[in-house]
Every structure is written in structure tokens, then in C-alpha cells.
Design a protein around this motif. Structure first.
Motif, PDB file in Angstrom:
ATOM      1  N   GLY A 110       0.812  -1.216   0.000  1.00  0.00           N
ATOM      2  CA  GLY A 110       0.000   0.000   0.000  1.00  0.00           C
ATOM      3  C   GLY A 110       0.841   1.259   0.000  1.00  0.00           C
ATOM      4  O   GLY A 110       0.482   2.251  -0.641  1.00  0.00           O
ATOM      5  N   ARG A 124       2.314   1.704  -3.639  1.00  0.00           N
ATOM      6  CA  ARG A 124       1.296   2.002  -4.662  1.00  0.00           C
ATOM      7  C   ARG A 124       1.793   1.666  -6.075  1.00  0.00           C
ATOM      8  O   ARG A 124       1.504   2.382  -7.034  1.00  0.00           O
ATOM      9  CB  ARG A 124       0.881   3.490  -4.596  1.00  0.00           C
ATOM     10  CG  ARG A 124       0.270   3.934  -3.291  1.00  0.00           C
ATOM     11  CD  ARG A 124      -1.105   3.324  -3.065  1.00  0.00           C
ATOM     12  NE  ARG A 124      -2.057   3.712  -4.083  1.00  0.00           N
ATOM     13  CZ  ARG A 124      -2.771   4.844  -4.048  1.00  0.00           C
ATOM     14  NH1 ARG A 124      -2.609   5.679  -3.029  1.00  0.00           N
ATOM     15  NH2 ARG A 124      -3.637   5.119  -4.999  1.00  0.00           N
ATOM     16  N   GLY A 178      -6.467   2.418  -2.566  1.00  0.00           N
ATOM     17  CA  GLY A 178      -5.541   3.182  -1.735  1.00  0.00           C
ATOM     18  C   GLY A 178      -5.830   3.090  -0.250  1.00  0.00           C
ATOM     19  O   GLY A 178      -5.273   3.848   0.547  1.00  0.00           O
ATOM     20  N   THR A 225      -4.903   1.393   2.521  1.00  0.00           N
ATOM     21  CA  THR A 225      -3.907   0.470   3.058  1.00  0.00           C
ATOM     22  C   THR A 225      -4.303  -0.059   4.427  1.00  0.00           C
ATOM     23  O   THR A 225      -4.192  -1.266   4.697  1.00  0.00           O
ATOM     24  CB  THR A 225      -2.534   1.168   3.159  1.00  0.00           C
ATOM     25  OG1 THR A 225      -2.151   1.645   1.864  1.00  0.00           O
ATOM     26  CG2 THR A 225      -1.473   0.200   3.667  1.00  0.00           C
TER      27      THR A 225
END
Length: 248
Positions: free
Chosen positions: A119, A122, A215, A217
Motif C-alpha cells: 500500500g 502504490r 488506496g 492500506t
């Protein structure tokens, strides 16, 4: 008066083994290479044939070389095998009587950490790889072959651990999964897993990828920790099952 300390002086065979091991680790001797002949090595190290052969036995026991006996025999370098490291790790855990739950909990911490690293980075390539694996795994949701889905599942979990690009994390994960895979085989031989369980697992995999793609995480880590906790409960339960029963 201070107590005297005993200092272990390495035997000649251990020193020879250490020198050859260093050459292999540094790449001076590569996988598949033949070691120099016994005569050459005896002259180089100034040792007898029995001492040299004892050094070979040390390296052979570590699965670093293989030794062919006979007139045309000699030592040949082996590619390091993670399964060997996993075996030694399993033996150590067996000896200490560690419960399977301990192993699964360690696996959870490694995978949840890996999810956090994914995460944070990315990287789109990582998500594409995980998404591709999900697509490939769909075929096993209609197949009665439990072993095929188990192989896919282990591969997906390993992909999660490997995704951050940490070699150390990947090696630790690989060792754990060698042992977990052994447990999987025994579990499937004594339990009926079935397609519903596989579908639940695939749903968890899909949600993980979706959370990472969005996105989220922290959400991905919470989800993965909960999923792996459920896996531990299903595979181990409350029984005091130890690794001795898995790797015996």
C-alpha cells in the motif's frame, strides 16, 4: 579471579569448508560448477585427503555441494534450495514443540506487514499481478480438484509476500509456506474442504486487491489480518497440534 573462557579452535576440515563455502556464496564458484580436484585442493590447503573429504561432507550436509564418488568423482556446486532451509526450520520448531498456531500467527504478521508495504509503494505492476492471479484462480472455483486450488492459494499468498520486493521478507515467507504447505496436504487428506471454502477464500483475495487498488492500506491490513485469523481457526482450531505432527 576471572573464569577462563574456552575457545574452540576450528578443525582443518572446518576451515577448508569455510573457505569453499565463501567462494560459493560470493559467486566465485557458481551453481553446477565442479570444485577443483582433490589433488589441487589438498595442495592448496596443505591438508590430507581424509581432511578434505571431511570438509566435503560438511558442505554436502548443508546441501551446498553434491559429491560423486569414484575415480571420476568430485564435488559439484548446488544451487541454494529454500526447501532445505525450511526443513531445518521445521526440525527446530518440531524439536521445541511449537504449536501450529504459533506458525500461523507469524505468517499473519509477515503477510500483514507485506500488505502495508504494498500500500505504501502504490506500484501499479504489483496490483496488475495480483489481479491477474485472481483471474487465473477463477477456474478453480468450479473444479473439484482441491489440490489445484490449494496450490493457487499458496501462490497468491506468496505473491503478496514477494510484492514489496524485500528479499529477506520473501525468504522468510517461503520457509513458512514450505511448512504450511505440508500441513495443507495432511489437512486435505483428513478433511473435506469443498468449493464453498474456496469461494470464501477467493472473495477475501478479491477484497484485498480492491482495497489496495482504492488506496485504503489500513483497511487492507485490517481485512487481511481478519482473513488470516479465520484461516488459522479453520486449519488449526483450538487443538494443541504441533509441527511434529506435520513434518513427521
Amino acid at each position: 579471579m576471572a573464569k577462563s573462557m574456552l575457545v574452540k579452535v576450528p578443525k582443518a576440515s572446518e576451515l577448508v569448508a569455510a573457505n569453499l563455502r565463501r567462494r560459493i556464496i560470493t559467486g566465485e564458484l557458481g551453481s553446477g560448477d565442479l570444485l577443483p580436484s582433490e589433488v589441487v585442493l589438498m595442495q592448496e590447503f596443505g591438508v590430507s585427503r581424509p581432511t578434505l573429504r571431511e570438509a566435503f561432507r560438511i558442505l554436502e550436509s548443508e546441501s551446498i555441494i553434491t559429491v560423486q564418488r569414484g575415480a571420476r568423482g568430485g564435488g559439484r556446486v548446488l544451487q541454494p534450495d529454500g526447501a532445505v532451509a525450511a526443513r531445518y526450520m521445521g526440525i527446530l520448531l518440531q524439536y521445541q514443540g511449537v504449536p501450529l498456531s504459533d506458525l500461523y500467527q507469524a505468517r499473519t504478521e509477515i503477510e500483514v506487514s507485506a500488505v502495508g508495504m504494498i500500500g505504501a509503494s502504490r506500484r501499479k505492476a504489483v496490483l496488475r499481478d495480483l489481479e491477474s492471479r485472481l483471474e487465473e484462480g477463477q477456474q478453480f472455483l468450479t473444479s473439484p480438484d482441491e489440490e489445484k486450488f490449494a496450490e493457487f492459494s499458496v501462490g497468491f499468498h506468496l505473491a503478496v509476500v514477494n510484492a514489496p520486493g524485500s528479499t529477506t521478507l520473501s525468504l522468510l515467507g517461503a520457509m513458512l509456506f514450505e511448512i504450511i504447505d505440508a500441513h495443507n496436504k495432511i489437512f486435505m487428506a483428513t478433511h473435506e474442504v469443498g468449493l464453498p471454502v474456496n469461494r470464501v477464500a477467493m472473495k477475501a483475495y478479491s477484497k484485498l486487491v480492491a482495497l489496495l487498488a482504492a488506496g485504503d492500506t489500513e483497511g487492507a491490513q485490517r481485512h487481511w489480518r481478519k482473513h488470516l485469523g479465520n484461516v488459522e481457526q479453520y486449519m488449526v482450531g483450538d487443538a494443541d497440534s504441533t509441527l511434529v505432527e506435520v513434518l513427521s
